[in-house]
Design an enzyme around this catalytic site. Structure first.
Site, PDB file in Angstrom:
ATOM      1  N   LYS A   1      21.642 -60.139  12.406  1.00 48.95           N
ATOM      2  CA  LYS A   1      21.177 -59.274  13.507  1.00 48.95           C
ATOM      3  C   LYS A   1      19.753 -59.647  13.881  1.00 48.95           C
ATOM      4  O   LYS A   1      19.394 -59.699  15.054  1.00 48.95           O
ATOM      5  CB  LYS A   1      21.251 -57.828  13.025  1.00 48.95           C
ATOM      6  CG  LYS A   1      21.497 -56.821  14.077  1.00 48.95           C
ATOM      7  CD  LYS A   1      22.943 -56.469  14.289  1.00 48.95           C
ATOM      8  CE  LYS A   1      23.793 -57.639  14.674  1.00 48.95           C
ATOM      9  NZ  LYS A   1      25.186 -57.464  14.509  1.00 48.95           N
TER      10      LYS A   1
ATOM     11  N   GLU B   1      19.662 -63.180  15.688  1.00 55.54           N
ATOM     12  CA  GLU B   1      20.236 -63.258  17.036  1.00 55.54           C
ATOM     13  C   GLU B   1      19.464 -62.414  18.030  1.00 55.54           C
ATOM     14  O   GLU B   1      19.466 -62.689  19.218  1.00 55.54           O
ATOM     15  CB  GLU B   1      21.748 -62.970  17.062  1.00 55.54           C
ATOM     16  CG  GLU B   1      22.190 -61.659  16.562  1.00 55.54           C
ATOM     17  CD  GLU B   1      23.717 -61.484  16.573  1.00 55.54           C
ATOM     18  OE1 GLU B   1      24.451 -62.315  17.128  1.00 55.54           O
ATOM     19  OE2 GLU B   1      24.168 -60.467  16.014  1.00 55.54           O
TER      20      GLU B   1
ATOM     21  N   CYS C   1      33.161 -66.889  28.730  1.00 53.93           N
ATOM     22  CA  CYS C   1      33.586 -67.039  30.114  1.00 53.93           C
ATOM     23  C   CYS C   1      34.455 -65.856  30.527  1.00 53.93           C
ATOM     24  O   CYS C   1      35.361 -65.465  29.808  1.00 53.93           O
ATOM     25  CB  CYS C   1      34.364 -68.324  30.364  1.00 53.93           C
ATOM     26  SG  CYS C   1      33.412 -69.798  30.072  1.00 53.93           S
TER      27      CYS C   1
ATOM     28  N   ASN D   1      38.690 -70.583  31.321  1.00 48.11           N
ATOM     29  CA  ASN D   1      38.047 -70.189  30.066  1.00 48.11           C
ATOM     30  C   ASN D   1      38.792 -70.920  28.958  1.00 48.11           C
ATOM     31  O   ASN D   1      40.014 -70.834  28.890  1.00 48.11           O
ATOM     32  CB  ASN D   1      38.161 -68.662  29.901  1.00 48.11           C
ATOM     33  CG  ASN D   1      37.776 -68.196  28.513  1.00 48.11           C
ATOM     34  OD1 ASN D   1      36.961 -68.832  27.843  1.00 48.11           O
ATOM     35  ND2 ASN D   1      38.358 -67.101  28.072  1.00 48.11           N
ATOM     36  N   GLY D   2      38.051 -71.640  28.108  1.00 47.73           N
ATOM     37  CA  GLY D   2      38.707 -72.375  27.022  1.00 47.73           C
ATOM     38  C   GLY D   2      38.170 -73.789  26.966  1.00 47.73           C
ATOM     39  O   GLY D   2      37.103 -74.091  27.521  1.00 47.73           O
TER      40      GLY D   2
ATOM     41  N   TRP E   1      30.024 -69.396  29.952  1.00 45.19           N
ATOM     42  CA  TRP E   1      29.333 -69.681  28.696  1.00 45.19           C
ATOM     43  C   TRP E   1      29.618 -71.159  28.442  1.00 45.19           C
ATOM     44  O   TRP E   1      30.752 -71.526  28.144  1.00 45.19           O
ATOM     45  CB  TRP E   1      29.893 -68.805  27.572  1.00 45.19           C
ATOM     46  CG  TRP E   1      29.153 -68.948  26.285  1.00 45.19           C
ATOM     47  CD1 TRP E   1      28.053 -68.248  25.896  1.00 45.19           C
ATOM     48  CD2 TRP E   1      29.479 -69.826  25.194  1.00 45.19           C
ATOM     49  NE1 TRP E   1      27.665 -68.645  24.630  1.00 45.19           N
ATOM     50  CE2 TRP E   1      28.523 -69.609  24.178  1.00 45.19           C
ATOM     51  CE3 TRP E   1      30.477 -70.782  24.976  1.00 45.19           C
ATOM     52  CZ2 TRP E   1      28.548 -70.301  22.979  1.00 45.19           C
ATOM     53  CZ3 TRP E   1      30.491 -71.478  23.771  1.00 45.19           C
ATOM     54  CH2 TRP E   1      29.528 -71.224  22.787  1.00 45.19           C
TER      55      TRP E   1
ATOM     56  N   HIS F   1      17.976 -70.008  -6.993  1.00 50.14           N
ATOM     57  CA  HIS F   1      18.691 -71.279  -7.199  1.00 50.14           C
ATOM     58  C   HIS F   1      18.435 -72.259  -6.054  1.00 50.14           C
ATOM     59  O   HIS F   1      19.331 -73.014  -5.676  1.00 50.14           O
ATOM     60  CB  HIS F   1      20.177 -71.007  -7.381  1.00 50.14           C
ATOM     61  CG  HIS F   1      20.453 -70.222  -8.624  1.00 50.14           C
ATOM     62  ND1 HIS F   1      20.523 -70.796  -9.870  1.00 50.14           N
ATOM     63  CD2 HIS F   1      20.607 -68.893  -8.814  1.00 50.14           C
ATOM     64  CE1 HIS F   1      20.732 -69.866 -10.776  1.00 50.14           C
ATOM     65  NE2 HIS F   1      20.779 -68.685 -10.165  1.00 50.14           N
TER      66      HIS F   1
ATOM     67  N   LYS G   1      29.644 -62.097  24.039  1.00 49.78           N
ATOM     68  CA  LYS G   1      30.242 -60.981  23.302  1.00 49.78           C
ATOM     69  C   LYS G   1      31.598 -61.342  22.719  1.00 49.78           C
ATOM     70  O   LYS G   1      31.968 -60.890  21.651  1.00 49.78           O
ATOM     71  CB  LYS G   1      30.376 -59.780  24.257  1.00 49.78           C
ATOM     72  CG  LYS G   1      30.823 -58.506  23.592  1.00 49.78           C
ATOM     73  CD  LYS G   1      29.698 -57.909  22.781  1.00 49.78           C
ATOM     74  CE  LYS G   1      30.093 -56.677  22.028  1.00 49.78           C
ATOM     75  NZ  LYS G   1      29.192 -56.438  20.890  1.00 49.78           N
TER      76      LYS G   1
ATOM     77  N   GLU H   1      24.243 -59.564   6.883  1.00 49.13           N
ATOM     78  CA  GLU H   1      24.438 -59.010   8.223  1.00 49.13           C
ATOM     79  C   GLU H   1      23.086 -58.708   8.878  1.00 49.13           C
ATOM     80  O   GLU H   1      22.882 -58.976  10.061  1.00 49.13           O
ATOM     81  CB  GLU H   1      25.321 -57.758   8.145  1.00 49.13           C
ATOM     82  CG  GLU H   1      25.301 -56.851   9.363  1.00 49.13           C
ATOM     83  CD  GLU H   1      25.606 -57.543  10.686  1.00 49.13           C
ATOM     84  OE1 GLU H   1      26.095 -58.684  10.703  1.00 49.13           O
ATOM     85  OE2 GLU H   1      25.314 -56.925  11.735  1.00 49.13           O
TER      86      GLU H   1
ATOM     87  N   ARG I   1      30.766 -61.642  28.556  1.00 50.55           N
ATOM     88  CA  ARG I   1      31.537 -62.753  27.994  1.00 50.55           C
ATOM     89  C   ARG I   1      30.814 -64.098  28.120  1.00 50.55           C
ATOM     90  O   ARG I   1      31.279 -65.106  27.589  1.00 50.55           O
ATOM     91  CB  ARG I   1      32.893 -62.860  28.702  1.00 50.55           C
ATOM     92  CG  ARG I   1      33.746 -61.619  28.574  1.00 50.55           C
ATOM     93  CD  ARG I   1      35.053 -61.820  29.293  1.00 50.55           C
ATOM     94  NE  ARG I   1      35.850 -62.823  28.633  1.00 50.55           N
ATOM     95  CZ  ARG I   1      36.779 -62.583  27.724  1.00 50.55           C
ATOM     96  NH1 ARG I   1      37.041 -61.349  27.376  1.00 50.55           N
ATOM     97  NH2 ARG I   1      37.453 -63.561  27.173  1.00 50.55           N
TER      98      ARG I   1
HETATM   99  O1  M6R Z   1      34.605 -59.504  18.526  1.00 52.41           O
HETATM  100  P1  M6R Z   1      34.417 -59.890  17.092  1.00 52.41           P
HETATM  101  O2  M6R Z   1      34.015 -58.716  16.237  1.00 52.41           O
HETATM  102  O3  M6R Z   1      35.585 -60.606  16.518  1.00 52.41           O
HETATM  103  O4  M6R Z   1      33.200 -60.877  17.108  1.00 52.41           O
HETATM  104  C1  M6R Z   1      32.854 -61.581  15.966  1.00 52.41           C
HETATM  105  C2  M6R Z   1      31.488 -62.223  16.131  1.00 52.41           C
HETATM  106  O5  M6R Z   1      31.499 -63.146  17.175  1.00 52.41           O
HETATM  107  C3  M6R Z   1      30.388 -61.196  16.405  1.00 52.41           C
HETATM  108  O6  M6R Z   1      30.352 -60.208  15.441  1.00 52.41           O
HETATM  109  C4  M6R Z   1      29.022 -61.880  16.487  1.00 52.41           C
HETATM  110  O7  M6R Z   1      28.668 -62.357  15.223  1.00 52.41           O
HETATM  111  C5  M6R Z   1      28.000 -60.926  17.071  1.00 52.41           C
HETATM  112  N1  M6R Z   1      27.078 -61.648  17.877  1.00 52.41           N
HETATM  113  C6  M6R Z   1      27.267 -60.151  16.041  1.00 52.41           C
HETATM  114  O8  M6R Z   1      26.243 -59.349  16.504  1.00 52.41           O
END
Ligand code: M6R
Length: 607
Positions: free
Chosen positions: A481, A484, A2, A100-101, A74, A500, A602, A477, A27
């Site tokens: 990527k 998402e 948000c 926001n929250g 969001w 396992h 983000k 990681e 956001r």
């Molecule tokens: O702003 P931050 O680096 O703390 O964000 C952490 C995660 O929310 C962020 O890395 C998220 O996993 C992304 N979507 C990764 O691409």
């Protein structure tokens, strides 16, 4: 999570609100809205969709007013509907509020308000706040006391902003665990979730702290503590020029690709960060009895990669904990240090981990990209990445920058602890210095290997990503990527872990991307090839991501991504970038919303 924007000025503020809204869209982007006061009435327009779409549907630019609020959402409570979009109005329509929250106790408040005749139009937790303020305003006829009384009843996290026709010259705002800042400039006053809300108009900022509210008029700001009402005196700060959103993709189809292309430059910047800051953190680590690394999502995987560098270069085991679980596991106190990693510096899980540590007397440090973020202000030592704005919701360039910074800290720690000879340090520094050029070549050449096969990869619904040692973290990681960006199911794990349990899922319908370490890492290399054979034996398709000329491709792979032969020190970074490029082209083949994947944001400021 948000985005909030508010403006009060002496001319029509709608253009500034819309700029803020567009810049805050990263956001959250499921719905948005704008409310302004004109002719003694609140005019509200809102709808479902990304900002550009809603702007067209609702013709925001037709609104006019000297004071207004904007919000991009969001969803947390209540689906993605017009009614749930912010701003929310009170029954009379005299108050409009954005938030926001999460308000944890919104249910009992809602029930109480309903008994008093309030009618609700949405399923959100937010709507109760504006009705609560209205309820208390009915008692006193004054906004500020009503606002404060309402704040006192809220439990949870909030950044919120309010306008009212009863005082059309004032913005009311408050902050509790969600970011909110005030901008001062050009005869206007601004509110924003972050600098992007008003970066094009001012860099003069007053930061609200948790538990504070502010009454913002064109001629000044009064900050008070919510609990006591005591006035807080806080000066303006001049924010640095770098690190904010610029909505320009240049020649690139997506920000993700643009930001990957910026990696050589970003690595160079990470290498140029003053030694002093790096050595200071290394010294803190050296002097601490217990050190933890923490972050979440990609930032957590960065800490896992760093964990390997600390172990390998400095002989130091530094546990990496996902920040959401940190308070349930970490043993912190005086003499401990917690190093957080966060692109945004606003991720609530990571902020909470740091606060938990700080409250117990630990030293806190963070590697952060956004200079004006809460994390930079709250920690004892912040290292600013200087990677420039990262607009794509998926982290790419900030990830490699964070790895380089922590790798540098590991090198300095190794020197401080007598684990690394000067000659070796010099060699490692040379290898790091060669990385920007290596990445430039890789980013230019790799798409030719990936772009076309990606159409086939896009047809596979279940992916596994494996690696050994530091490559297990690279695999985690890269799987994140991949999922998402493409929305395909992808699970990352260490190659050893696969047998396992997960191996039960391997058959001819599944694909595995396997990161093969450089052959110099004999044990890891051999172990990875064993894992690959186990997959092949069960009919699984294997995409080998390996170094040129390492011999691994001869026997095993169904498809391959060939990387340049580089040293074991920098190879994980090259592999990370390759994983990002693979994710990008697979998502492109599927026509996904790459820069703004569904359900993501983000900056994740809710728990
Ligand atoms: O702003 P931050 O680096 O703390 O964000 C952490 C995660 O929310 C962020 O890395 C998220 O996993 C992304 N979507 C990764 O691409």
């Amino acid at each position: 999570m948000c985005g909030i924007c508010g403006v009060i000025g002496k001319t029509n503020v709608v253009p500034q609100l819309l700029t803020g809204l567009r810049n805050l869209e990263y956001r959250g982007y499921d719905s948005c809205g704008v409310a302004v006061i004109a002719d003694g009435t609140i005019h509200l327009r809102k709808n479902v969709g990304a900002v550009e779409e809603v702007e067209q549907k609702e013709q925001f630019q037709e609104l006019e007013g000297f004071i207004g609020l904007a919000h991009t959402r969001w969803a947390t409570h209540g689906g993605v509907t017009r009614a749930n979009a912010h701003p929310h109005l009170s029954c009379s329509g005299d108050f409009a509020l954005v938030h926001n929250g999460i308000i944890d106790n919104y249910r009992p408040i809602k029930a109480w308000l309903k008994e008093r005749g309030h009618q609700f139009l949405s399923q959100t937790d937010t709507e109760v706040i504006v009705h609560l303020i209205e309820e208390y305003f009915r008692e006193s006829g004054e906004i500020e006391p009503a606002f404060r009384k309402a704040l006192a009843r809220l439990e949870g996290s909030f950044a919120l902003a309010l306008i009212s026709t009863h005082d059309p010259h004032t913005l009311f705002c408050a902050r509790q665990e969600s970011p909110l800042i005030i901008g001062v400039g050009n005869g206007n006053m601004y509110l924003g979730s972050d600098m992007n809300a008003f970066v094009e108009y001012t860099r003069e900022v007053i930061c609200l702290e948790d538990g504070e509210y502010a009454v913002v008029r064109r001629d000044g700001v009064t900050i008070r503590q919510m609990q006591t009402g005591k006035r807080v005196v806080r000066a303006c700060e001049q924010m640095p020029d770098e690190g904010y959103t610029i909505n320009d993709k240049g020649k690139y189809q997506h920000f993700m690709l643009k930001e990957i292309a910026e990696e050589p430059e970003v690595v160079q910047k990470a290498l140029e960060i003053e030694d002093e800051a790096i050595i200071r953190l290394a010294r803190t680590v050296a002097q601490s009895a217990h050190v933890y690394l923490t972050g979440i999502g990609t930032a957590f995987y960065v800490t896992l990669i760093a964990q390997h560098y600390f172990a390998r270069l400095a002989d130091r085991y530094i546990p990496a904990l996902s920040s959401d679980e940190f308070p349930f596991l970490a043993q912190v106190g005086r003499g401990s240090t917690v190093i957080a990693v966060s692109q945004s510096g606003e991720t609530i899980d990571t902020l909470r981990a740091l606060r938990y540590a700080k409250e117990r007397g630990a030293t806190t440090a963070a590697v952060v990209n956004v200079p004006s973020s809460s994390m930079v202000r709250e920690v004892d030592q912040a290292i600013l990445q200087g990677a420039g704005p990262e607009i794509c919701v998926l982290s790419t360039k900030s990830t490699v920058s964070q790895v380089i910074i922590l790798l540098r800290v590991a090198l300095e720690l190794a020197v401080l602890e007598g684990k690394l000879e000067a000659r070796m340090k010099e060699q490692y520094e040379q290898e790091l210095a060669s990385l920007p050029a290596l990445l430039t070549d890789l980013i230019a050449s790799l798409p030719a290997q990936v772009r076309v096969p990606a159409y086939e990869y896009a047809k596979v619904h279940n992916w596994f990503f494996i690696g050994r040692g530091v490559y297990s973290a690279v695999a985690l990681e890269s799987a994140l990527k991949f999922k998402e960006s493409s929305y395909l199911h992808a699970e990352g794990m260490s190659g050893g872990f696969l047998k396992h349990g997960t191996i039960a899922l391997i058959d001819e319908t599944t694909s595995t991307a396997a990161f093969v370490p450089p052959p110099e890492e004999k044990e890891l290399f051999a172990l990875t090839l064993s894992s690959i054979q186990e997959i092949k034996a069960r009919g699984g398709f294997v995409l080998g991501i390996h170094q040129e000329g390492d011999g691994s491709e001869e026997k095993f792979f169904d498809a391959e991504i060939v990387l340049p032969a580089v040293s074991p020190l920098v190879a994980p970074v090259v592999a990370l970038t390759a994983g990002q490029i693979l994710a990008y082209y697979t998502a492109l083949a599927l026509g996904r919303s790459i820069d703004k994947p569904r359900a993501l944001a983000k900056s994740v400021t809710v728990t």
